[in-house]
Design a protein around this motif. Structure first.
Motif, PDB file in Angstrom:
ATOM      1  N   GLU A   6      84.893  42.019  93.567  1.00 10.70           N
ATOM      2  CA  GLU A   6      83.511  42.134  93.107  1.00 10.70           C
ATOM      3  C   GLU A   6      82.828  43.262  93.855  1.00 10.70           C
ATOM      4  O   GLU A   6      83.249  43.624  94.963  1.00 10.70           O
ATOM      5  CB  GLU A   6      82.755  40.819  93.329  1.00 10.70           C
ATOM      6  N   VAL A   7      81.816  43.822  93.219  1.00  8.61           N
ATOM      7  CA  VAL A   7      81.005  44.862  93.858  1.00  8.61           C
ATOM      8  C   VAL A   7      79.549  44.492  93.686  1.00  8.61           C
ATOM      9  O   VAL A   7      79.146  43.927  92.675  1.00  8.61           O
ATOM     10  CB  VAL A   7      81.271  46.272  93.263  1.00  8.61           C
ATOM     11  N   ASP A   8      78.734  44.783  94.706  1.00  7.97           N
ATOM     12  CA  ASP A   8      77.300  44.535  94.636  1.00  7.97           C
ATOM     13  C   ASP A   8      76.636  45.632  93.814  1.00  7.97           C
ATOM     14  O   ASP A   8      76.987  46.800  93.915  1.00  7.97           O
ATOM     15  CB  ASP A   8      76.684  44.528  96.036  1.00  7.97           C
ATOM     16  N   THR A   9      75.660  45.226  93.005  1.00 10.42           N
ATOM     17  CA  THR A   9      74.919  46.206  92.203  1.00 10.42           C
ATOM     18  C   THR A   9      73.445  46.265  92.583  1.00 10.42           C
ATOM     19  O   THR A   9      72.818  47.298  92.437  1.00 10.42           O
ATOM     20  CB  THR A   9      75.039  45.903  90.701  1.00 10.42           C
ATOM     21  N   VAL A  10      72.883  45.133  93.027  1.00 11.96           N
ATOM     22  CA  VAL A  10      71.478  45.077  93.415  1.00 11.96           C
ATOM     23  C   VAL A  10      71.364  44.224  94.673  1.00 11.96           C
ATOM     24  O   VAL A  10      71.850  43.094  94.701  1.00 11.96           O
ATOM     25  CB  VAL A  10      70.602  44.470  92.292  1.00 11.96           C
ATOM     26  N   PHE A  11      70.710  44.767  95.700  1.00 12.22           N
ATOM     27  CA  PHE A  11      70.475  44.021  96.932  1.00 12.22           C
ATOM     28  C   PHE A  11      69.381  42.996  96.706  1.00 12.22           C
ATOM     29  O   PHE A  11      68.347  43.286  96.124  1.00 12.22           O
ATOM     30  CB  PHE A  11      70.069  44.982  98.058  1.00 12.22           C
ATOM     31  N   LYS A  12      69.606  41.785  97.155  1.00 12.87           N
ATOM     32  CA  LYS A  12      68.597  40.725  97.098  1.00 12.87           C
ATOM     33  C   LYS A  12      68.317  40.273  98.517  1.00 12.87           C
ATOM     34  O   LYS A  12      69.241  39.953  99.268  1.00 12.87           O
ATOM     35  CB  LYS A  12      69.084  39.530  96.267  1.00 12.87           C
ATOM     36  N   LEU A  13      67.052  40.275  98.906  1.00 13.77           N
ATOM     37  CA  LEU A  13      66.659  39.887 100.252  1.00 13.77           C
ATOM     38  C   LEU A  13      66.986  38.419 100.520  1.00 13.77           C
ATOM     39  O   LEU A  13      67.469  38.062 101.587  1.00 13.77           O
ATOM     40  CB  LEU A  13      65.161  40.152 100.459  1.00 13.77           C
ATOM     41  N   ILE A  14      66.723  37.569  99.524  1.00 14.16           N
ATOM     42  CA  ILE A  14      67.019  36.147  99.661  1.00 14.16           C
ATOM     43  C   ILE A  14      68.069  35.777  98.615  1.00 14.16           C
ATOM     44  O   ILE A  14      67.898  36.030  97.434  1.00 14.16           O
ATOM     45  CB  ILE A  14      65.745  35.294  99.461  1.00 14.16           C
ATOM     46  N   GLY A  15      69.146  35.187  99.057  1.00 17.67           N
ATOM     47  CA  GLY A  15      70.224  34.786  98.159  1.00 17.67           C
ATOM     48  C   GLY A  15      71.254  35.889  98.018  1.00 17.67           C
ATOM     49  O   GLY A  15      71.100  36.992  98.552  1.00 17.67           O
ATOM     50  N   PRO A  16      72.319  35.612  97.267  1.00 17.95           N
ATOM     51  CA  PRO A  16      73.365  36.617  97.082  1.00 17.95           C
ATOM     52  C   PRO A  16      72.881  37.801  96.241  1.00 17.95           C
ATOM     53  O   PRO A  16      71.943  37.673  95.455  1.00 17.95           O
ATOM     54  CB  PRO A  16      74.477  35.855  96.371  1.00 17.95           C
ATOM     55  N   ASP A  17      73.523  38.951  96.419  1.00 18.96           N
ATOM     56  CA  ASP A  17      73.205  40.135  95.625  1.00 18.96           C
ATOM     57  C   ASP A  17      73.685  39.952  94.182  1.00 18.96           C
ATOM     58  O   ASP A  17      74.571  39.142  93.903  1.00 18.96           O
ATOM     59  CB  ASP A  17      73.899  41.371  96.218  1.00 18.96           C
ATOM     60  N   HIS A  18      73.111  40.734  93.254  1.00 16.55           N
ATOM     61  CA  HIS A  18      73.670  40.810  91.903  1.00 16.55           C
ATOM     62  C   HIS A  18      75.023  41.517  92.037  1.00 16.55           C
ATOM     63  O   HIS A  18      75.178  42.427  92.850  1.00 16.55           O
ATOM     64  CB  HIS A  18      72.769  41.620  90.973  1.00 16.55           C
ATOM     65  N   LYS A  19      75.993  41.137  91.209  1.00 18.72           N
ATOM     66  CA  LYS A  19      77.350  41.677  91.346  1.00 18.72           C
ATOM     67  C   LYS A  19      77.983  41.953  89.995  1.00 18.72           C
ATOM     68  O   LYS A  19      77.530  41.456  88.976  1.00 18.72           O
ATOM     69  CB  LYS A  19      78.249  40.662  92.059  1.00 18.72           C
ATOM     70  N   ILE A  20      79.053  42.723  90.060  1.00 13.60           N
ATOM     71  CA  ILE A  20      80.005  42.793  88.959  1.00 13.60           C
ATOM     72  C   ILE A  20      81.275  42.161  89.497  1.00 13.60           C
ATOM     73  O   ILE A  20      81.780  42.547  90.553  1.00 13.60           O
ATOM     74  CB  ILE A  20      80.275  44.241  88.511  1.00 13.60           C
ATOM     75  N   VAL A  21      81.777  41.163  88.777  1.00 13.38           N
ATOM     76  CA  VAL A  21      82.955  40.411  89.193  1.00 13.38           C
ATOM     77  C   VAL A  21      84.103  40.748  88.250  1.00 13.38           C
ATOM     78  O   VAL A  21      83.912  40.844  87.037  1.00 13.38           O
ATOM     79  CB  VAL A  21      82.665  38.893  89.143  1.00 13.38           C
ATOM     80  N   VAL A  22      85.307  40.916  88.813  1.00 10.82           N
ATOM     81  CA  VAL A  22      86.509  41.143  88.006  1.00 10.82           C
ATOM     82  C   VAL A  22      87.432  39.938  88.194  1.00 10.82           C
ATOM     83  O   VAL A  22      87.824  39.615  89.318  1.00 10.82           O
ATOM     84  CB  VAL A  22      87.237  42.441  88.404  1.00 10.82           C
ATOM     85  N   ASP A  23      87.728  39.253  87.081  1.00  9.90           N
ATOM     86  CA  ASP A  23      88.597  38.081  87.085  1.00  9.90           C
ATOM     87  C   ASP A  23      89.850  38.358  86.273  1.00  9.90           C
ATOM     88  O   ASP A  23      89.813  39.126  85.302  1.00  9.90           O
ATOM     89  CB  ASP A  23      87.891  36.870  86.459  1.00  9.90           C
ATOM     90  N   ALA A  24      90.955  37.709  86.652  1.00  8.44           N
ATOM     91  CA  ALA A  24      92.208  37.777  85.891  1.00  8.44           C
ATOM     92  C   ALA A  24      92.413  36.440  85.193  1.00  8.44           C
ATOM     93  O   ALA A  24      92.326  35.382  85.819  1.00  8.44           O
ATOM     94  CB  ALA A  24      93.368  38.081  86.812  1.00  8.44           C
ATOM     95  N   HIS A  25      92.670  36.502  83.901  1.00  2.29           N
ATOM     96  CA  HIS A  25      92.911  35.308  83.085  1.00  2.29           C
ATOM     97  C   HIS A  25      94.324  35.394  82.528  1.00  2.29           C
ATOM     98  O   HIS A  25      94.643  36.339  81.799  1.00  2.29           O
ATOM     99  CB  HIS A  25      91.921  35.235  81.921  1.00  2.29           C
ATOM    100  N   GLU A  26      95.157  34.415  82.836  1.00  2.00           N
ATOM    101  CA  GLU A  26      96.502  34.342  82.258  1.00  2.00           C
ATOM    102  C   GLU A  26      96.383  33.684  80.884  1.00  2.00           C
ATOM    103  O   GLU A  26      95.689  32.679  80.738  1.00  2.00           O
ATOM    104  CB  GLU A  26      97.418  33.494  83.144  1.00  2.00           C
ATOM    105  N   ASP A  27      97.054  34.244  79.889  1.00  2.00           N
ATOM    106  CA  ASP A  27      97.068  33.607  78.578  1.00  2.00           C
ATOM    107  C   ASP A  27      97.966  32.375  78.686  1.00  2.00           C
ATOM    108  O   ASP A  27      99.146  32.497  79.007  1.00  2.00           O
ATOM    109  CB  ASP A  27      97.598  34.573  77.518  1.00  2.00           C
ATOM    110  N   PRO A  28      97.440  31.187  78.448  1.00  2.00           N
ATOM    111  CA  PRO A  28      98.234  29.974  78.655  1.00  2.00           C
ATOM    112  C   PRO A  28      99.394  29.796  77.683  1.00  2.00           C
ATOM    113  O   PRO A  28     100.329  29.056  77.967  1.00  2.00           O
ATOM    114  CB  PRO A  28      97.213  28.840  78.482  1.00  2.00           C
ATOM    115  N   ARG A  29      99.376  30.503  76.546  1.00  2.00           N
ATOM    116  CA  ARG A  29     100.453  30.331  75.560  1.00  2.00           C
ATOM    117  C   ARG A  29     101.325  31.563  75.400  1.00  2.00           C
ATOM    118  O   ARG A  29     102.256  31.559  74.600  1.00  2.00           O
ATOM    119  CB  ARG A  29      99.847  29.925  74.233  1.00  2.00           C
ATOM    120  N   VAL A  30     100.996  32.623  76.150  1.00  2.00           N
ATOM    121  CA  VAL A  30     101.814  33.836  76.102  1.00  2.00           C
ATOM    122  C   VAL A  30     102.133  34.237  77.536  1.00  2.00           C
ATOM    123  O   VAL A  30     101.271  34.749  78.250  1.00  2.00           O
ATOM    124  CB  VAL A  30     101.081  34.992  75.377  1.00  2.00           C
ATOM    125  N   GLU A  31     103.363  33.977  77.963  1.00  2.00           N
ATOM    126  CA  GLU A  31     103.761  34.383  79.311  1.00  2.00           C
ATOM    127  C   GLU A  31     103.880  35.901  79.354  1.00  2.00           C
ATOM    128  O   GLU A  31     104.333  36.528  78.413  1.00  2.00           O
ATOM    129  CB  GLU A  31     105.101  33.746  79.680  1.00  2.00           C
TER     130      GLU A  31
END
Length: 175
Positions: free
Chosen positions: A44-69
């Motif tokens: 993930e990378v931060d895009t906007v700093f937030k003074l209180i709480g977590p920053d806004h982010k861009i998250v990259v996730d990997a999804h395995e296709d459950p029916r196609v190995e």
């Protein structure tokens, strides 16, 4: 007014059926979402700093296709930070991008439907979901993956599509 200990007994006939229905619905929804695999967060990378709480982010996730190995889909999406984001009350943006790739030998566990939802994830407290749908292009022996978000009332036209060609020696089994 009845005593506090008698109150549940007095309301039991009135509330029993709706409470049982709500509990059953909750358990069935929990079971439906539990059967879907959780993605692996790649980074993930931060895009906007937030003074209180977590920053806004861009998250990259990997999804395995459950029916196609051998096929993995990488999805990047915005994740809202701040106080609402930390509490799980924020609504993430609808924009997402997808890139699916062959990450090993492609094998099919069984015949695939022409179109099937592979994964979905909640991106707001109640009504908004990020979805990944697999479509089969049998003519070109290709798997096409689409990501988009929808709401209970109104979805978003924002979407992203990618394709994974499968070697002609391995025809895609379609139902």
């Amino acid at each position: 007014m009845p005593a506090p200990s008698a109150l549940p007994r007095a309301l039991t006939p009135v509330l029993r059926r709706p409470l049982l229905l709500a509990a059953g619905l909750s358990l069935s929804l929990l079971g439906a979402t539990a059967s879907l695999a959780r993605p692996d967060t790649i980074g993930e990378v931060d895009t906007v700093f937030k003074l209180i709480g977590p920053d806004h982010k861009i998250v990259v996730d990997a999804h395995e296709d459950p029916r196609v190995e051998g096929v993995t889909c990488y999805v990047s999406r915005a994740k809202t930070g701040g106080i609402k984001g930390a509490l799980g009350l924020a609504e993430d943006k609808s924009e997402a991008s997808i890139a699916c790739r062959q990450t090993g030998p492609i094998q099919f566990t069984k015949a695939l439907p022409q179109q099937e939802e592979v994964f979905n994830e909640r991106i707001s407290l109640v009504f908004k979901r990020l979805r990944i749908v697999r479509m089969v292009d049998a003519k070109r022996n290709t798997l096409v993956y689409l990501t988009y978000s929808d709401r209970l009332i109104e979805g978003s036209p924002q979407n992203s599509v990618t394709a994974v060609p499968v070697d002609r020696a391995t025809p895609i089994p379609v139902k």
